[in-house]
Scaffold this motif. Structure first.
Motif, PDB file in Angstrom:
ATOM      1  N   LYS A 131      -3.107  15.093   0.182  1.00  0.00           N
ATOM      2  CA  LYS A 131      -3.385  14.150   1.267  1.00  0.00           C
ATOM      3  C   LYS A 131      -4.880  14.084   1.568  1.00  0.00           C
ATOM      4  CE  LYS A 131      -2.100  13.231   6.109  1.00  0.00           C
ATOM      5  NZ  LYS A 131      -3.366  13.540   6.805  1.00  0.00           N
ATOM      6  N   GLN A 178       0.978   4.019  -2.864  1.00  0.00           N
ATOM      7  CA  GLN A 178       0.684   5.398  -2.494  1.00  0.00           C
ATOM      8  C   GLN A 178       1.771   6.336  -3.018  1.00  0.00           C
ATOM      9  OE1 GLN A 178      -0.170   6.019   1.663  1.00  0.00           O
ATOM     10  NE2 GLN A 178       0.095   8.227   1.511  1.00  0.00           N
ATOM     11  N   SER A 182       0.826  -1.208   0.000  1.00  0.00           N
ATOM     12  CA  SER A 182       0.000   0.000   0.000  1.00  0.00           C
ATOM     13  C   SER A 182       0.862   1.260   0.000  1.00  0.00           C
ATOM     14  CB  SER A 182      -0.938   0.013   1.216  1.00  0.00           C
ATOM     15  OG  SER A 182      -0.197  -0.048   2.428  1.00  0.00           O
ATOM     16  N   ARG A 183       1.982   1.218   0.705  1.00  0.00           N
ATOM     17  CA  ARG A 183       2.867   2.375   0.763  1.00  0.00           C
ATOM     18  C   ARG A 183       3.541   2.606  -0.584  1.00  0.00           C
ATOM     19  NH1 ARG A 183       3.796   7.374   1.560  1.00  0.00           N
ATOM     20  NH2 ARG A 183       5.961   7.919   2.049  1.00  0.00           N
ATOM     21  N   CYS A 202       1.188   6.680  -6.749  1.00  0.00           N
ATOM     22  CA  CYS A 202       0.021   7.537  -6.989  1.00  0.00           C
ATOM     23  C   CYS A 202       0.347   9.004  -6.685  1.00  0.00           C
ATOM     24  CB  CYS A 202      -1.161   7.079  -6.134  1.00  0.00           C
ATOM     25  SG  CYS A 202      -1.889   5.524  -6.680  1.00  0.00           S
ATOM     26  N   GLN A 203       1.171   9.226  -5.660  1.00  0.00           N
ATOM     27  CA  GLN A 203       1.576  10.588  -5.321  1.00  0.00           C
ATOM     28  C   GLN A 203       2.381  11.204  -6.460  1.00  0.00           C
ATOM     29  OE1 GLN A 203       3.724  10.793  -1.615  1.00  0.00           O
ATOM     30  NE2 GLN A 203       3.773  13.025  -1.570  1.00  0.00           N
ATOM     31  N   PHE A 252      -6.497  12.077  -1.201  1.00  0.00           N
ATOM     32  CA  PHE A 252      -6.183  10.650  -1.063  1.00  0.00           C
ATOM     33  C   PHE A 252      -6.983  10.024   0.079  1.00  0.00           C
ATOM     34  CE2 PHE A 252      -1.873   9.823  -3.300  1.00  0.00           C
ATOM     35  CZ  PHE A 252      -2.307  10.504  -4.423  1.00  0.00           C
TER      36      PHE A 252
END
Length: 370
Positions: free
Chosen positions: A343, A79, A75-76, A82-83, A346
């Motif tokens: 953030k 993320q 997931s990190r 995606c960031q 998200f």
């Protein structure tokens, strides 16, 4: 929930500010020019460069220090990716709407590839190296866990000889040396930070010694830069080696980074409102990087700031210092704000899709890795 370590979060902020200073100096073209007489602003910028060049290594040290002691999550990684896409795509769309997007038909296809494949195309070289390091961290952590202290030390020393020691003292450019701007050097930094964490190494023994190492390293880098510049001015030699002192994998850049990192291991931020502000701001520093180093912004953000506070005063050291400080504050604040908005978006998407098949699958993969 465990609070983030405020001293390391403060260091994360300081490291990103250092990176901004490096990029400001580079954009303003105020570093030493070989073969030309030096100006006061160039001397000042070069001294700043000597100390701030340690910021990027330090940022990676922080990541390696904590990643080596934690479980890597799918997931990190997703993320992070995606960031990156949030910035590469949405900034471009925003600039198109504002009418400031730069279109060059000759490289249009390549620019599209940089947005669609930002990691592979090195839209941000730092992000490419960082994500490769992050993906490899389970393998690195397995080695860190299973190797003895003696074996791990031998691996680190061997890598340092290859990546750092030889290139630092041989005034010849090696084909395999990327000056520290790749994932190979990041892996070396990761292993050093992991070794420090695993064995609780008292680097330089205390905060005072650590700060001395940082300052002395910066002074040596600055002195070498000026000496090599002068030798080149007189003899025309050392064209390549004159740049080596400000490479990421230069020996004294490494020692300076270790000194700064070590200082903040001993230093303790008082638990008060300031510590809470530091904890709030620090996670957005990665967004600060992604904003100002977007390919449509990295060569233009200083020019945009000039419209707000005036042109860069390259003939006055005090005015240059003030302009630099104001520019760093503006771009850092803008980066924090934009990443805070990111953030919020998200988190909203996460709440909406929390119980979907995809998010359940990602959480399952996280559990399987743990």
């Amino acid at each position: 929930m465990t609070k983030r370590n405020a001293n390391f979060e403060l260091l994360r902020i300081i490291a990103m500010v250092m990176i901004l200073v490096l990029h400001y100096n580079a954009h303003c073209d105020t570093l030493l020019h070989l073969g030309e007489h030096v100006t006061g602003v160039q001397a000042y910028a070069t001294i700043l460069e000597a100390f701030c060049i340690t910021g990027l290594n330090t940022y990676v040290f922080i990541s390696g220090y904590f990643l080596s002691g934690s479980k890597v999550k799918v997931s990190r990684i997703l993320q992070l990716i995606c960031q990156v896409y949030f910035y590469t795509i949405l900034i471009s769309i925003s600039l198109m709407i504002a009418g400031t997007y730069v279109v060059h038909p000759a490289d249009n296809i390549y620019k599209i590839a940089q947005y669609v494949f930002p990691i592979s195309s090195e839209h941000y070289w730092f992000v490419t190296a960082y994500i490769i390091m992050y993906v490899l961290s389970p393998v690195l952590n397995a080695g860190i866990h299973n190797l003895s202290r003696k074996q791990m030390k031998a691996v680190i020393i061997g890598l340092l000889i290859w990546f750092c020691f030889i290139k630092s003292f041989v005034p010849v450019m090696f084909v395999t040396d990327h000056c520290g701007y790749d994932f190979g050097w990041f892996i070396v930094l990761y292993l050093i930070a992991a070794y420090i964490r695993k064995y609780n190494v008292k680097v330089f023994y205390n905060a005072r010694n650590s700060m001395i190492v940082f300052l002395v390293s910066g002074v040596i880098i600055a002195v070498m830069s000026f000496v090599l510049y002068y030798i080149n001015l007189v003899t025309g030699g050392f064209i390549y080696y004159a740049e080596v002192p400000i490479h990421l994998n230069f020996f004294f850049t490494l020692t300076g980074s270790l000194g700064l990192f070590s200082f903040f291991r001993y230093y303790r931020v008082k638990e008060n409102k300031a510590a809470d502000v530091i904890r709030f701001v620090a996670p957005f520093t990665f967004g600060v990087y992604l904003l100002h180093m977007h390919i449509e912004m990295k060569d233009r953000w200083v020019e945009w700031i000039e419209h707000i506070i005036g042109e860069v005063p390259i003939y006055s050291v005090p005015l240059y210092a003030l302009h630099l400080a104001a520019s760093i504050v503006i771009i850092f604040a803008a980066g924090v704000f934009v990443d805070w908005v990111r953030k919020m978006i998200f988190e909203y998407v996460g709440r909406v899709l929390h119980n979907t098949w995809l998010f359940n699958k990602i959480r399952q993969l996280d559990q399987d890795l743990c």
